[in-house]
Design a protein around this motif. Sequence first.
Motif, short mmCIF file in Angstrom:
data_model
loop_
_atom_site.label_atom_id
_atom_site.label_comp_id
_atom_site.label_asym_id
_atom_site.label_seq_id
_atom_site.Cartn_x
_atom_site.Cartn_y
_atom_site.Cartn_z
N SER A 1 57.02 -12.15 32.93
CA SER A 1 57.67 -12.47 31.66
C SER A 1 57.69 -13.95 31.34
CB SER A 1 59.09 -11.90 31.67
OG SER A 1 59.76 -12.21 32.88
N LYS A 2 56.82 -14.74 31.98
CA LYS A 2 56.77 -16.17 31.64
C LYS A 2 56.41 -16.35 30.17
CE LYS A 2 51.93 -16.62 32.99
NZ LYS A 2 51.46 -16.07 34.25
N ARG A 3 57.13 -17.26 29.53
CA ARG A 3 56.90 -17.59 28.12
C ARG A 3 57.07 -16.38 27.19
NH1 ARG A 3 52.18 -20.18 29.97
NH2 ARG A 3 50.89 -19.34 28.28
N GLU B 1 58.75 -14.29 37.34
CA GLU B 1 58.79 -15.53 36.55
C GLU B 1 58.12 -16.67 37.30
OE1 GLU B 1 59.97 -16.69 33.56
OE2 GLU B 1 60.57 -14.73 32.75
N ASN B 2 57.51 -17.58 36.54
CA ASN B 2 56.78 -18.70 37.11
C ASN B 2 57.52 -20.03 37.05
OD1 ASN B 2 54.85 -16.66 36.07
ND2 ASN B 2 53.34 -18.00 37.04
N TYR B 3 58.47 -20.14 36.14
CA TYR B 3 59.11 -21.44 35.92
C TYR B 3 60.62 -21.30 36.12
CZ TYR B 3 54.58 -21.87 33.72
OH TYR B 3 53.23 -21.83 33.49
N GLY C 1 46.72 -7.95 41.58
CA GLY C 1 46.37 -7.22 40.37
C GLY C 1 47.19 -7.71 39.20
N MET C 2 46.51 -8.01 38.08
CA MET C 2 47.14 -8.46 36.85
C MET C 2 46.63 -7.58 35.71
SD MET C 2 47.00 -12.55 37.80
CE MET C 2 46.23 -12.97 36.29
N SER C 3 46.87 -7.99 34.47
CA SER C 3 46.54 -7.10 33.34
C SER C 3 45.11 -6.57 33.37
CB SER C 3 46.77 -7.84 32.02
OG SER C 3 48.15 -7.99 31.80
N GLY C 4 44.16 -7.44 33.72
CA GLY C 4 42.75 -7.05 33.62
C GLY C 4 42.22 -6.26 34.80
N VAL D 1 52.04 -4.82 41.49
CA VAL D 1 51.07 -5.35 40.52
C VAL D 1 51.84 -6.20 39.52
CG1 VAL D 1 49.31 -3.57 40.79
CG2 VAL D 1 51.14 -3.21 39.15
N ARG D 2 51.28 -7.35 39.21
CA ARG D 2 51.98 -8.32 38.35
C ARG D 2 51.31 -8.33 36.98
NH1 ARG D 2 50.06 -11.14 42.71
NH2 ARG D 2 48.80 -12.29 41.21
N VAL D 3 51.95 -7.68 36.03
CA VAL D 3 51.31 -7.47 34.73
C VAL D 3 52.14 -8.13 33.62
CG1 VAL D 3 50.55 -5.74 33.07
CG2 VAL D 3 50.29 -5.31 35.53
N GLY D 4 51.49 -9.01 32.87
CA GLY D 4 52.15 -9.68 31.75
C GLY D 4 51.60 -9.23 30.41
N THR D 5 50.40 -9.71 30.09
CA THR D 5 49.81 -9.49 28.77
C THR D 5 49.73 -8.02 28.37
OG1 THR D 5 48.48 -11.43 29.31
CG2 THR D 5 47.89 -10.22 27.33
N ALA D 6 49.33 -7.16 29.28
CA ALA D 6 49.17 -5.74 28.94
C ALA D 6 50.51 -5.09 28.62
CB ALA D 6 48.48 -4.99 30.09
N GLU E 1 50.01 -10.92 24.03
CA GLU E 1 49.60 -12.30 24.32
C GLU E 1 50.82 -13.22 24.35
OE1 GLU E 1 46.67 -13.51 25.14
OE2 GLU E 1 45.64 -11.59 24.92
N ARG E 2 50.81 -14.15 25.29
CA ARG E 2 51.93 -15.09 25.39
C ARG E 2 51.82 -16.17 24.34
NH1 ARG E 2 51.12 -13.54 30.74
NH2 ARG E 2 49.29 -14.85 30.97
N LEU E 3 52.98 -16.76 24.00
CA LEU E 3 53.01 -17.83 22.99
C LEU E 3 52.32 -19.08 23.53
CD1 LEU E 3 56.73 -17.37 21.94
CD2 LEU E 3 54.69 -16.52 20.78
C1 PLP Z 1 50.78 -14.95 34.43
C2 PLP Z 1 50.64 -14.34 35.77
C3 PLP Z 1 50.37 -12.97 35.93
C4 PLP Z 1 50.17 -12.01 34.76
O1 PLP Z 1 48.98 -12.24 34.11
P1 PLP Z 1 48.49 -11.25 32.91
O2 PLP Z 1 47.03 -11.45 32.90
O3 PLP Z 1 49.18 -11.72 31.69
O4 PLP Z 1 48.87 -9.89 33.30
C5 PLP Z 1 50.31 -12.47 37.21
N1 PLP Z 1 50.50 -13.25 38.29
C6 PLP Z 1 50.76 -14.56 38.19
C7 PLP Z 1 50.95 -15.36 39.42
C8 PLP Z 1 50.82 -15.15 36.93
O5 PLP Z 1 51.06 -16.46 36.84
#
Ligand code: PLP
Length: 230
Positions: free
Chosen positions: A35-37, A56-58, A203-206, A219-224, A228-230
């Motif tokens: 959920s960063k940004r 979260e990253n920050y 594993g991330m969105s792609g 699995v760490r999924v943001g964009t999907a 898209e993040r701001l």
């Molecule tokens: C941003 C981030 C993700 C998620 O990336 P998406 O491609 O948006 O799913 C996963 N892991 C880390 C460490 C990230 O910084």
Amino acid sequence: MTTIAENLQNIRTRINDAAQRAGRDGDAVRLVAVSKRVPLERLQEAVDAGQRLFGENYLQEAELKIKALGPGVEWHFIGHLQSNKAKIAAGLFGVVETVDRLKLAIALDRHLAGTGKRLPVLLQVNVGREVQKSGVLPEDAEALLRQVNELPNLAVHGLMAMPPFFESGEEVRPYFRQLRELADAFVEQGLLGQHGPLELSMGMSGDFEVAVEEGATLVRVGTALFGERL
Ligand SMILES: *Cc1c(COP(=O)(O)O)cnc(C)c1O
């Protein structure tokens, strides 16, 4: 545009299908909503749809969100962590996924002393050997793991990786496999797995389906999920 609830359902289905293809139980894979940004309202939407685990990253950004969403939500730190911020991170997060050097581990351990809290952590491995990325190099991971295992207030639950970017998730497969094989070897040596089931955060969105096929438990999924993040 799809709603967050729909995205969650879609991602869960894809996780379960990938697990099934690999003969695994989909319930053994947890979705970390990255959920960063992403604005707080979107996180609340995810919570309302049943999501309870966020990454979260920050630190500053996370602190606000953690306070706002309140209890009942679990938070993983997945960004680069400076040792001088270890105290804040140790207090805020249920898991720090990005321990990649002894100095940081020692700082976390020191700040936890006397709190009665043993912090679950993952070791971040730089499987792609990319200079711009954090993470311990694969050949140095065993030495780091042995040292972190000595720290009484940390519990290493597994490994985390952020492989190089490719257009196709399939090209990332060897890196996921490498992380799993490294972890399996550590379990074999009795260096991992003593604090409960082995965790593999990859594993991330792609590429999360490929990661699940290769053994991911997180699995760490943001964009999907959020768009898209701001
Ligand atoms: C941003 C981030 C993700 C998620 O990336 P998406 O491609 O948006 O799913 C996963 N892991 C880390 C460490 C990230 O910084």
